[in-house]
Every structure is written in structure tokens, then in C-alpha cells.
Motif scaffolding. Structure first.
Motif, short mmCIF file in Angstrom:
data_model
loop_
_atom_site.label_atom_id
_atom_site.label_comp_id
_atom_site.label_asym_id
_atom_site.label_seq_id
_atom_site.Cartn_x
_atom_site.Cartn_y
_atom_site.Cartn_z
N UNK A 63 0.76 -1.14 0.22
CA UNK A 63 -0.61 0.13 -0.44
C UNK A 63 1.19 1.03 0.07
N UNK A 64 0.39 2.05 -1.16
CA UNK A 64 1.20 3.63 -1.31
C UNK A 64 1.10 3.84 0.52
N UNK A 65 2.56 4.66 0.47
CA UNK A 65 3.37 5.70 1.50
C UNK A 65 2.86 6.68 1.48
N UNK B 68 -4.79 3.29 9.25
CA UNK B 68 -4.46 1.58 8.58
C UNK B 68 -3.79 2.36 7.79
N UNK B 69 -2.32 2.65 7.35
CA UNK B 69 -1.70 2.55 6.85
C UNK B 69 0.16 2.73 6.73
N UNK B 70 0.28 2.29 6.10
CA UNK B 70 2.11 1.82 6.46
C UNK B 70 2.65 3.76 6.47
N UNK B 71 3.31 3.79 7.59
CA UNK B 71 4.37 4.77 8.09
C UNK B 71 5.32 4.91 7.96
N UNK B 72 5.23 6.04 7.21
CA UNK B 72 7.48 5.97 7.79
C UNK B 72 7.74 7.23 9.09
N UNK C 7 0.89 -0.77 9.25
CA UNK C 7 0.41 -0.29 11.27
C UNK C 7 -0.14 -1.44 12.14
N UNK C 8 -0.03 -2.52 11.67
CA UNK C 8 -0.47 -3.31 13.04
C UNK C 8 0.70 -3.88 13.70
N UNK C 9 1.36 -2.16 13.54
CA UNK C 9 2.62 -2.32 15.64
C UNK C 9 1.58 -1.28 15.86
#
Length: 295
Positions: A5-7, A127-131, A215-217
Motif C-alpha cells: 500500500x502506498x506510503x 490503517x496505513x503504512x507509515x515512515x 500499521x499492525x505495529x
């Protein structure tokens, strides 16, 4: 499953007290100390924007309101610059100004560690990937560290941490990763150890303060027990996440300056100053003279 998924979002934990820079940080946040003529946090934000980040999320604390002000428009200053025809200065301010809605700020009310600071950003990230970019660390390279990480992420998905090599005898000072299958620009991580005992490190690759996390972190950190220093440690959370998702290491080969330490901060000022065509002619001769006078 590979997650790609787009960062879009980046988190900056800027709530630290900066005790290593007292008395300056009694009134000025350590992230606002300047390297040449830009605050440390600006270098880190620039790195994120270069990598395509669209939303900047700052986890702040008491006494850090000046960071929010810095990324806002200062009407009186801009009007004064216009009246005095200071067009170059005005253009510089506009080039650094985030667009409306591009920044968000949330509070970490207690100093409970990096893992807790990350968790404080959960509702903004969603609920997104993140830097995640540690604001003490600024980097110098032809291609920004996070940009290289994003390129690797787009191929592998999952979670990415940036790593650098240290002298093997220094590995006990860092968070160290184990080296698995080779990837273009890095490798799969098969182990993570926080400050391993001397002689037990799985490699000499240390985590340098840049992460791309799924986002599971957040769910893991919500129940994470306190670890070293009686704080909620991000490394402990990543170890749990690694049981379900893959981690890869991006091998960063530029220079990293730890501006949370006095020596790193001074070296960063020297390194970035001599890159500036408008400054180098003035300081180069004096720097050489100072070095020659060393005992």
C-alpha cells in the motif's frame, strides 16, 4: 502476504527534552537548533518530502509549540519582507512552507519511550503504512535515505529499516540486525537485537533511525510492556511484528550525523557549511588554520 500500500505519511517524534543540550534546550527545542541556517527538523522533513511523503505527523510535548509555529505562515514577517523587497528570503520561506492540511500535531503527555511516541500517532496515521524518522538524525547523500527505502519498499512491501555498518567492536552500542537473503539495495532481516553483549552481535549492521512500518505495529504497542529504561521500546514491538511480517534492511551508504549529541551536531554544521558555495570560501581557510593549531 506482501503489502505494498502506498506510503503517504511520516511520523516525527519530537517530544524529547534534549537534556544533552542544556542550557540551550531550556528555552529552544533541540529540533529547532540550527545546522548552518536551517533547524535540524527541517532537514528531516526535507528528506521525507523528497521521498514522496504527503502528510507530516509530529508527536510533540510541552514546550514544543514553536515547532508548530515554525511550520505555519508568519504573516508579520512575510509582510515585512514584501515591504522591503526581500524577494529571495520570501521565496525561501515559501519553498519550505507545507501546504494547508499537510501537517498534523499530537501530544505525548509523558516521556514513556519511542514506542509510546509512535503509538500516540495511531489515530492520525490510521490503517496505513507509515515512515518513522528520528528527528535527531540528519543524513547526507546523493539520494535521501528515506527515498532509497521507499524504492526498496515498493519492491518488497512489508517493513523496512535503514541500516549502516559500524566497526564490529562497536556493535554492542546499537540496535543490530541479522543479515538474510540479499535484495537489490539491501537484504532480508532474520534477527534484531538491541545492544547485544560484546561478541554476540549477529552482524555489524545497525539501525540508523529511519523506518517504514505497517500499521499492525500500533496494536502491538498498545499492549507492549515496558522494557529497557522502564520505557515502551519500539524494538520490542518490531520483534513481535517480525513474527508475522517480513522485515528488510535498506543499506544506507551516505553520512549520518547524530544531532542529539554535541559532537554530531558540530560535525553536521561543519559538513553542511563546507557544501555551501556562499559560505565555504569564508570558512575554509579558518577551519584549516584551526585544525593545524591542534596539539
Amino acid at each position: 502476504m506482501v503489502q505494498t500500500k502506498k506510503l503517504r505519511k511520516a511520523v516525527f517524534p519530537v517530544a524529547g527534552l534534549g537534556t544533552r543540550f542544556l542550557p540551550a534546550t531550556k528555552a529552544v527545542p533541540k529540533e529547532m537548533l540550527t545546522v548552518v541556517d536551517k533547524p535540524v527538523i527541517q532537514y528531516v522533513v526535507d528528506e521525507a518530502i523528497e521521498a514522496g511523503i504527503e502528510h507530516l505527523v509530529f508527536v510533540t510535548g510541552r514546550g514544543k509549540a514553536v515547532i508548530e509555529d515554525y511550520f505555519d505562515i508568519q504573516f508579520e514577517l512575510e509582510q515585512t519582507l514584501k515591504a522591503r523587497n526581500k524577494n529571495a528570503e520570501l521565496s525561501l520561506l515559501h519553498s519550505l512552507q507545507p501546504t494547508a492540511g499537510q501537517t498534523s500535531f499530537t501530544r505525548q503527555q509523558e516521556p514513556l519511550g519511542l514506542g509510546h511516541a509512535v503509538w500516540c500517532a495511531r489515530d492520525i496515521v490510521g490503517h496505513e503504512p507509515f515512515a518513522l524518522l528520528l528527528p535527531d538524525m540528519i543524513m547526507r547523500a546523493e539520494k535521501g535515505c528515506l527515498k532509497g527505502m521507499v524504492e526498496l519498499y515498493e519492491k518488497t512491501g512489508g517493513n523496512i529499516v535503514a541500516v549502516e555498518e559500524c566497526a564490529p567492536e562497536q556493535a554492542h552500542k546499537y540496535g543490530i540486525v541479522g543479515v538474510g537473503e540479499t535484495l537489490e539495495g539491501g537484504f532480508k532481516i532474520n534477527q534484531m537485537v538491541e545492544k547485544p553483549a560484546k561478541g554476540t552481535a549477529p552482524s555489524n549492521f545497525f539501525i540508523n533511525g529511519r523506518y517504514i512500518l505497517q500499521p499492525e505495529i500500533f496494536e502491538i504497542l498498545s499492549t507492549q510492556e515496558r522494557g529497557a529504561g522502564n520505557e515502551i521500546q519500539l524494538t520490542d514491538g518490531m520483534l513481535k511484528l517480525a513474527q508475522a511480517q517480513e522485515f528488510a534492511g535498506y543499506h544506507f551508504k551516505g553520512q549520518t550525523f547524530d544531532c542529539g549529541s554535541k559532537d554530531g551536531f558540530i560535525l553536521a554544521n561543519v559538513a553542511f557549511a563546507i557544501e555551501r558555495a556562499d559560505i565555504r570560501p569564508t570558512i575554509e581557510t579558518q577551519l584549516k588554520a584551526i585544525v593545524e593549531q591542534l596539539p
